[in-house]
Design a protein around this motif. Structure first.
Motif, PDB file in Angstrom:
ATOM      1  N   ASN A 120       1.062  -0.861   0.188  1.00 26.07           N
ATOM      2  CA  ASN A 120      -0.088  -0.174   0.037  1.00 26.07           C
ATOM      3  C   ASN A 120       0.969   0.960  -0.193  1.00 26.07           C
ATOM      4  OD1 ASN A 120      -2.149  -1.369  -0.175  1.00 26.07           O
ATOM      5  ND2 ASN A 120      -2.377  -1.680   2.289  1.00 26.07           N
ATOM      6  N   ALA A 121       0.207   2.370  -0.560  1.00 28.54           N
ATOM      7  CA  ALA A 121       1.211   3.721  -0.507  1.00 28.54           C
ATOM      8  C   ALA A 121       0.972   4.279   0.662  1.00 28.54           C
ATOM      9  CB  ALA A 121       0.201   4.068  -0.675  1.00 28.54           C
ATOM     10  N   VAL A 163       1.831   4.687  -6.581  1.00 27.02           N
ATOM     11  CA  VAL A 163       0.019   4.293  -5.756  1.00 27.02           C
ATOM     12  C   VAL A 163      -0.454   3.821  -6.800  1.00 27.02           C
ATOM     13  CG1 VAL A 163       0.055   5.636  -3.983  1.00 27.02           C
ATOM     14  CG2 VAL A 163      -0.263   6.169  -6.153  1.00 27.02           C
ATOM     15  N   GLU A 193      -5.741   3.626  -5.282  1.00 26.66           N
ATOM     16  CA  GLU A 193      -5.520   3.774  -4.380  1.00 26.66           C
ATOM     17  C   GLU A 193      -5.378   5.295  -4.333  1.00 26.66           C
ATOM     18  OE1 GLU A 193      -2.339   0.905  -2.841  1.00 26.66           O
ATOM     19  OE2 GLU A 193      -1.393   2.232  -4.263  1.00 26.66           O
ATOM     20  N   ARG A 245      -9.393   6.403  -3.709  1.00 20.40           N
ATOM     21  CA  ARG A 245      -9.143   6.590  -2.587  1.00 20.40           C
ATOM     22  C   ARG A 245      -9.247   7.515  -1.625  1.00 20.40           C
ATOM     23  NH1 ARG A 245      -7.786   0.573  -2.336  1.00 20.40           N
ATOM     24  NH2 ARG A 245      -5.868   1.102  -1.241  1.00 20.40           N
ATOM     25  N   SER A 246      -7.644   7.970  -2.419  1.00 22.37           N
ATOM     26  CA  SER A 246      -7.149   9.148  -1.322  1.00 22.37           C
ATOM     27  C   SER A 246      -8.370  10.552  -1.880  1.00 22.37           C
ATOM     28  CB  SER A 246      -5.884   9.281  -2.337  1.00 22.37           C
ATOM     29  OG  SER A 246      -5.960   9.112  -3.359  1.00 22.37           O
TER      30      SER A 246
END
Length: 475
Positions: free
Chosen positions: A2-3, A13, A17, A20-21
């Motif tokens: 994961n990041a 990423v 991801e 999501r961010s």
């Protein structure tokens, strides 16, 4: 990995991801990659799980305002309330900024939108939400920026009124109608409201959008515009054929149920003013489907189709398949009808690359050559045919003819004087063999003479076509 477990300036990423961010779906990130040439290029990973440099993504997000936490929170609030009907939510916010009324919004969303607009401007808020709308849900009534660029390029400078009978949220119409009067119609009420509000927020007082089914209930029956543009709905199960069989718009023929695109084409053409133009986005199948052959033939025969452009894959927001642009013109007089159709094949190009064709990507095809049994208007077919080396083909045929003529001389058997009437019963075995061989040689000679005639006709036809087109010249 994961990041969160990475460190350093070059953190990598995945698209998931990134989504999501920022608070959007993974489809939104895929949409950004497809429609924005400046989105960071992947630096690793497989075909299904590519990796991006996090710092490059943040820079891009900042430049496009997609990392604005206020906008993210507003988008998330709209998604919780409207689900898949995000067009209605964005239209409600645009209505709030235009009218000051928040009747269609709950208080929380209206408050968030108002606060966000105070930090920037109402038009910037709506622009950001509209970009998110195009990047996430990719609804039927959104035309992507790549396709808008292509339509603008081939439509050229617009003068007078620009009309779009399937304008969606207004992206194509507003891009083409800068400095012109603008008229549009859209079936979806929320999309029509959003298109109108976007125009007013941009200070455009010359834009009128009407709501309704353009084919069944034309909201602009008297309008004849110098430029009509349209990215119509495709694969519609029912465009209204049974209700519209006797409609005057079908001057080229009544489309079948499967050819709704040709109904939109004729609807658009019905709204073109004398000496005006229309440009439509079409699926490639419309150029060659058997069901539309008669309408295509009539379109070509009347000299109304001026150009057909095959665009690269990835131009459309809705899918990654290639699309065509059909350019039509209404002659001001019968003498103005075109005598050829310009075929342009850009399918091998980068979707963000130049749109001006190279000499090898374009050919002007005489109308008579298009009016065969299939009336296949696929540009690639005609451009490829134009690139064939007619001189080399003619030289090869000519050499083959000379060789075959020499062979024919050897096929004719040498003959001498005979006894007159033959008595087969008294012929020797040797005479029977000689006579049989002579007759077989004459049969073969006759067969090859017929083949030679076909070959000669082919050579003459190729030479005539090559001389007419200028591809070859006499010595």
């Amino acid at each position: 990995m994961n990041a969160e477990s990475r460190s350093g300036a070059d953190l990598l990423v995945t698209a998931a991801e990134i989504a999501r961010s920022v608070g959007v779906t993974r489809a939104a990130v895929s949409g950004w990659r497809r429609r924005h040439a400046d989105f960071p290029a992947p630096v690793g990973g497989g075909t299904r799980n590519v990796l991006f440099v996090l710092s490059e993504v943040h820079t891009w997000l900042d430049r496009h305002r997609r990392s604005d936490p206020g906008e993210v929170l507003l988008w998330q609030a709209l998604r919780r309330t409207y689900g898949d009907d995000m067009t209605r939510g964005v239209a409600g916010i645009a209505d709030l900024f235009v009218t000051g009324a928040a009747a269609s919004l709950d208080d929380e969303i209206a408050s968030q939108a108002t606060a966000l607009a105070a930090e920037s401007s109402p038009s910037e808020v709506v622009a950001g939400l509209t970009a998110r709308l195009a990047g996430s849900a990719v609804p039927e009534h959104v035309t992507g920026p790549r396709l808008i660029r292509a339509v603008k390029h081939f439509a050229g400078q617009a003068h007078g009124v620009v009309f779009d009978p399937a304008c969606g949220i207004g992206s194509l119409l507003l891009a083409l109608g800068d400095g012109c009067g603008v008229a549009g119609q859209e079936l979806d009420p929320a999309a029509a409201r959003l298109a109108g509000s976007r125009a007013r927020l941009a200070g455009r007082g010359d834009v009128t959008i009407r709501t309704g089914d353009s084919l069944r209930a034309d909201g602009w029956p008297e309008l004849r515009a110098p430029l009509v543009v349209c990215d119509p709905p495709v694969n519609a199960p029912d465009w209204g054929r049974e209700d519209l069989l006797l409609d005057a718009r079908w001057e080229l023929g009544v489309p079948t149920r499967a050819e709704g695109e040709l109904a939109w084409l004729q609807h658009c053409y019905a709204h073109v003013a004398p000496a005006g133009r229309a440009i439509l986005v079409m699926p490639p199948a419309v150029a060659h489907r058997e069901a539309g052959r008669h309408i295509r033939a009539e379109l070509v025969r009347r000299g109304l189709l001026t150009q057909l452009v095959a665009l690269p894959p990835g131009m459309a927001a809705k899918h990654d398949q290639p699309v065509h642009l059909w350019l039509l013109a209404r002659p001001a007089s019968p003498d103005d009808a075109v005598s050829s159709v310009r075929m342009v094949d850009l399918t091998a190009n980068d979707p963000d690359g130049p749109l001006t064709p190279t000499p090898g990507q374009v050919v002007d095809v005489p109308l008579v050559e298009l009016l065969d049994e299939t009336v296949d208007l696929t540009p690639a077919r005609h451009v490829a045919a134009s690139r064939s080396d007619r001189l080399a083909q003619y030289a090869s045929l000519r050499e083959d003819l000379a060789h075959r003529l020499h062979e024919l001389l050897t096929l004719l058997p040498p003959l001498t004087a005979g006894p007159g009437t033959l008595d087969a019963a008294r012929m020797s075995i040797e005479d029977q063999r000689l006579y049989g061989a002579a007759f077989r040689a004459l049969d073969e000679f006759e067969r090859q003479v017929k083949e030679l005639a076909d070959l000669g006709e082919q050579a003459a036809s190729m030479a005539r076509d090559g001389l007419t087109s200028g591809a070859i010249r006499p010595q």
